[in-house]
Design a protein around this motif. Sequence first.
Motif, PDB file in Angstrom:
ATOM      1  N   VAL A   1       6.996   8.633   1.887  1.00 37.71           N
ATOM      2  CA  VAL A   1       8.025   7.475   1.177  1.00 37.71           C
ATOM      3  C   VAL A   1       7.705   7.181  -0.174  1.00 37.71           C
ATOM      4  CG1 VAL A   1       7.510   5.003   2.170  1.00 37.71           C
ATOM      5  CG2 VAL A   1       7.105   6.436   3.234  1.00 37.71           C
ATOM      6  N   ARG A   2       8.818   7.339  -0.889  1.00 35.81           N
ATOM      7  CA  ARG A   2       8.260   7.307  -2.536  1.00 35.81           C
ATOM      8  C   ARG A   2       8.024   5.298  -2.360  1.00 35.81           C
ATOM      9  NH1 ARG A   2      13.114  10.238  -1.512  1.00 35.81           N
ATOM     10  NH2 ARG A   2      14.507   8.250  -2.027  1.00 35.81           N
ATOM     11  N   PRO A   3       8.196   4.931  -3.379  1.00 40.18           N
ATOM     12  CA  PRO A   3       7.084   3.444  -3.172  1.00 40.18           C
ATOM     13  C   PRO A   3       8.426   2.515  -3.454  1.00 40.18           C
ATOM     14  CG  PRO A   3       6.660   4.971  -5.158  1.00 40.18           C
ATOM     15  CD  PRO A   3       7.081   5.434  -4.519  1.00 40.18           C
ATOM     16  N   MET A   4       9.740   2.431  -3.568  1.00 42.39           N
ATOM     17  CA  MET A   4      11.321   2.185  -3.340  1.00 42.39           C
ATOM     18  C   MET A   4      11.591   2.075  -2.610  1.00 42.39           C
ATOM     19  SD  MET A   4      10.407   0.552  -6.243  1.00 42.39           S
ATOM     20  CE  MET A   4      11.577  -0.301  -6.116  1.00 42.39           C
ATOM     21  N   ASP A   5      11.210   2.690  -1.504  1.00 41.53           N
ATOM     22  CA  ASP A   5      12.118   3.108  -0.062  1.00 41.53           C
ATOM     23  C   ASP A   5      11.549   1.745   0.316  1.00 41.53           C
ATOM     24  OD1 ASP A   5      13.280   5.165  -0.386  1.00 41.53           O
ATOM     25  OD2 ASP A   5      11.807   6.037   0.623  1.00 41.53           O
ATOM     26  N   SER A   6      12.939   1.387   1.731  1.00 39.36           N
ATOM     27  CA  SER A   6      12.016   0.123   2.214  1.00 39.36           C
ATOM     28  C   SER A   6      12.012   0.541   3.744  1.00 39.36           C
ATOM     29  CB  SER A   6      13.500  -0.842   2.364  1.00 39.36           C
ATOM     30  OG  SER A   6      14.461  -0.174   3.260  1.00 39.36           O
ATOM     31  N   GLY A   7      10.500  -0.417   4.295  1.00 40.28           N
ATOM     32  CA  GLY A   7      10.449   0.722   5.961  1.00 40.28           C
ATOM     33  C   GLY A   7       9.597   1.948   5.453  1.00 40.28           C
ATOM     34  N   GLY A   8       8.906   2.011   6.498  1.00 36.44           N
ATOM     35  CA  GLY A   8       7.939   3.946   6.895  1.00 36.44           C
ATOM     36  C   GLY A   8       7.112   3.779   6.267  1.00 36.44           C
ATOM     37  N   ARG A   9       5.680   2.474   5.208  1.00 32.46           N
ATOM     38  CA  ARG A   9       5.049   1.952   5.282  1.00 32.46           C
ATOM     39  C   ARG A   9       3.669   2.392   6.746  1.00 32.46           C
ATOM     40  NH1 ARG A   9       7.302  -0.569   1.173  1.00 32.46           N
ATOM     41  NH2 ARG A   9       8.027   1.158   0.007  1.00 32.46           N
ATOM     42  N   GLY A  10       3.649   1.534   7.957  1.00 34.89           N
ATOM     43  CA  GLY A  10       3.542   1.147   8.847  1.00 34.89           C
ATOM     44  C   GLY A  10       2.553   2.097   8.738  1.00 34.89           C
ATOM     45  N   LEU A  11       2.368   3.318   9.404  1.00 39.67           N
ATOM     46  CA  LEU A  11       1.315   4.237   9.889  1.00 39.67           C
ATOM     47  C   LEU A  11       0.146   4.120   7.864  1.00 39.67           C
ATOM     48  CD1 LEU A  11       2.623   6.108  12.136  1.00 39.67           C
ATOM     49  CD2 LEU A  11       1.429   4.839  12.533  1.00 39.67           C
ATOM     50  N   PHE A  12       0.383   4.633   7.074  1.00 45.92           N
ATOM     51  CA  PHE A  12      -0.251   4.215   5.836  1.00 45.92           C
ATOM     52  C   PHE A  12      -0.885   2.840   5.544  1.00 45.92           C
ATOM     53  CE2 PHE A  12       3.014   8.413   4.542  1.00 45.92           C
ATOM     54  CZ  PHE A  12       2.225   9.081   4.502  1.00 45.92           C
ATOM     55  N   LEU A  13       0.143   1.773   5.790  1.00 48.75           N
ATOM     56  CA  LEU A  13      -1.286   0.767   5.960  1.00 48.75           C
ATOM     57  C   LEU A  13      -2.123   0.680   6.549  1.00 48.75           C
ATOM     58  CD1 LEU A  13      -0.481  -2.080   4.504  1.00 48.75           C
ATOM     59  CD2 LEU A  13       0.205  -2.556   6.091  1.00 48.75           C
ATOM     60  N   ALA A  14      -1.463   1.364   7.763  1.00 46.04           N
ATOM     61  CA  ALA A  14      -2.389   1.037   8.918  1.00 46.04           C
ATOM     62  C   ALA A  14      -3.653   2.079   8.424  1.00 46.04           C
ATOM     63  CB  ALA A  14      -2.592   1.800  10.409  1.00 46.04           C
ATOM     64  N   GLN A  15      -3.629   2.596   7.665  1.00 43.79           N
ATOM     65  CA  GLN A  15      -4.857   3.792   7.654  1.00 43.79           C
ATOM     66  C   GLN A  15      -6.132   3.409   6.425  1.00 43.79           C
ATOM     67  OE1 GLN A  15      -2.442   7.828   7.365  1.00 43.79           O
ATOM     68  NE2 GLN A  15      -3.849   8.704   9.040  1.00 43.79           N
ATOM     69  N   SER A  16      -4.545   2.523   5.380  1.00 38.88           N
ATOM     70  CA  SER A  16      -5.543   2.484   4.412  1.00 38.88           C
ATOM     71  C   SER A  16      -6.400   1.243   4.396  1.00 38.88           C
ATOM     72  CB  SER A  16      -4.376   2.345   3.028  1.00 38.88           C
ATOM     73  OG  SER A  16      -3.961   1.200   3.375  1.00 38.88           O
ATOM     74  N   ILE A  17      -6.260  -0.435   5.308  1.00 38.35           N
ATOM     75  CA  ILE A  17      -6.591  -1.280   5.192  1.00 38.35           C
ATOM     76  C   ILE A  17      -7.790  -1.536   7.087  1.00 38.35           C
ATOM     77  CG2 ILE A  17      -5.520  -1.631   4.437  1.00 38.35           C
ATOM     78  CD1 ILE A  17      -4.164  -3.914   6.281  1.00 38.35           C
ATOM     79  N   SER A  18      -7.605   0.230   7.260  1.00 40.48           N
ATOM     80  CA  SER A  18      -8.427  -0.660   9.152  1.00 40.48           C
ATOM     81  C   SER A  18      -9.999   0.454   9.109  1.00 40.48           C
ATOM     82  CB  SER A  18      -7.520  -0.160  10.143  1.00 40.48           C
ATOM     83  OG  SER A  18      -6.934   1.298  10.089  1.00 40.48           O
ATOM     84  N   LEU A  19     -10.092   0.559   9.862  1.00 37.29           N
ATOM     85  CA  LEU A  19     -11.158   1.532  10.016  1.00 37.29           C
ATOM     86  C   LEU A  19     -11.447   3.189  10.106  1.00 37.29           C
ATOM     87  CD1 LEU A  19     -14.491  -0.851  11.147  1.00 37.29           C
ATOM     88  CD2 LEU A  19     -13.742  -0.207   9.276  1.00 37.29           C
ATOM     89  N   ASP A  20     -10.319   2.667  11.389  1.00 44.11           N
ATOM     90  CA  ASP A  20     -10.261   4.144  11.876  1.00 44.11           C
ATOM     91  C   ASP A  20      -8.518   4.106  12.146  1.00 44.11           C
ATOM     92  OD1 ASP A  20     -10.095   6.800  12.302  1.00 44.11           O
ATOM     93  OD2 ASP A  20     -11.121   6.400  14.443  1.00 44.11           O
ATOM     94  N   VAL A  21      -7.657   4.613  12.382  1.00 41.03           N
ATOM     95  CA  VAL A  21      -6.259   4.772  13.279  1.00 41.03           C
ATOM     96  C   VAL A  21      -6.277   6.178  14.447  1.00 41.03           C
ATOM     97  CG1 VAL A  21      -3.709   5.115  12.739  1.00 41.03           C
ATOM     98  CG2 VAL A  21      -5.583   3.287  10.957  1.00 41.03           C
ATOM     99  N   GLY A  22      -5.408   6.248  15.048  1.00 43.38           N
ATOM    100  CA  GLY A  22      -4.827   7.418  16.385  1.00 43.38           C
ATOM    101  C   GLY A  22      -3.632   6.867  17.025  1.00 43.38           C
ATOM    102  N   TRP A  23      -3.468   7.984  17.814  1.00 40.67           N
ATOM    103  CA  TRP A  23      -2.427   7.574  18.601  1.00 40.67           C
ATOM    104  C   TRP A  23      -2.882   8.853  20.157  1.00 40.67           C
ATOM    105  CZ3 TRP A  23       1.078  10.337  20.585  1.00 40.67           C
ATOM    106  CH2 TRP A  23       0.695  11.975  20.693  1.00 40.67           C
ATOM    107  N   TYR A  24      -2.582   8.004  21.119  1.00 41.09           N
ATOM    108  CA  TYR A  24      -2.752   9.001  22.008  1.00 41.09           C
ATOM    109  C   TYR A  24      -0.642   7.929  23.133  1.00 41.09           C
ATOM    110  CZ  TYR A  24      -4.633   4.703  24.631  1.00 41.09           C
ATOM    111  OH  TYR A  24      -4.625   2.896  24.845  1.00 41.09           O
TER     112      TYR A  24
END
Length: 141
Positions: free
Chosen positions: A104-127
């Motif tokens: 995602v380029r900085p000016m794109d809208s959307g697509g940042r949810g997983l990056f955001l979750a990874q940057s502000i939470s202790l851990d992230v995963g999926w199953y």
Amino acid sequence: MGQLRTSPPPPQATELERWVLNTAEQLRDVRASLRDALTRHGLVQGEDLDEVPHMVLLVVTELASNALRHGRPPTIVTLLATDDSFLLDVADHDVSSVPELSDVRPMDSGGRGLFLAQSISLDVGWYSTATTKNIWASFSR
């Protein structure tokens, strides 16, 4: 594009509350109820009282919006807890897709949810289960 790490949440996590969303309009009520739940279920009082709920609400907004937009309804938001952390689990019913970290380029809208979750939470995963694809994030309690 990369893939999010496959990992179920810690097995000792206990479910505290659950919300079911069918539309994006319901997200506002879920956010308010989630904030109340964090306080009711023992968020440590102090300077983190404002910071942790804000981070959790930001992540639930991103992950639930993605699930509503790209998954199959209903979206299920679950708040879980361990002795020292809160876990947010967001599920949809599209088990055929894999969560991807898109470029995602900085000016794109959307697509940042997983990056955001990874940057502000202790851990992230999926199953996935037989019927759901789940993305989780953990936060200090």
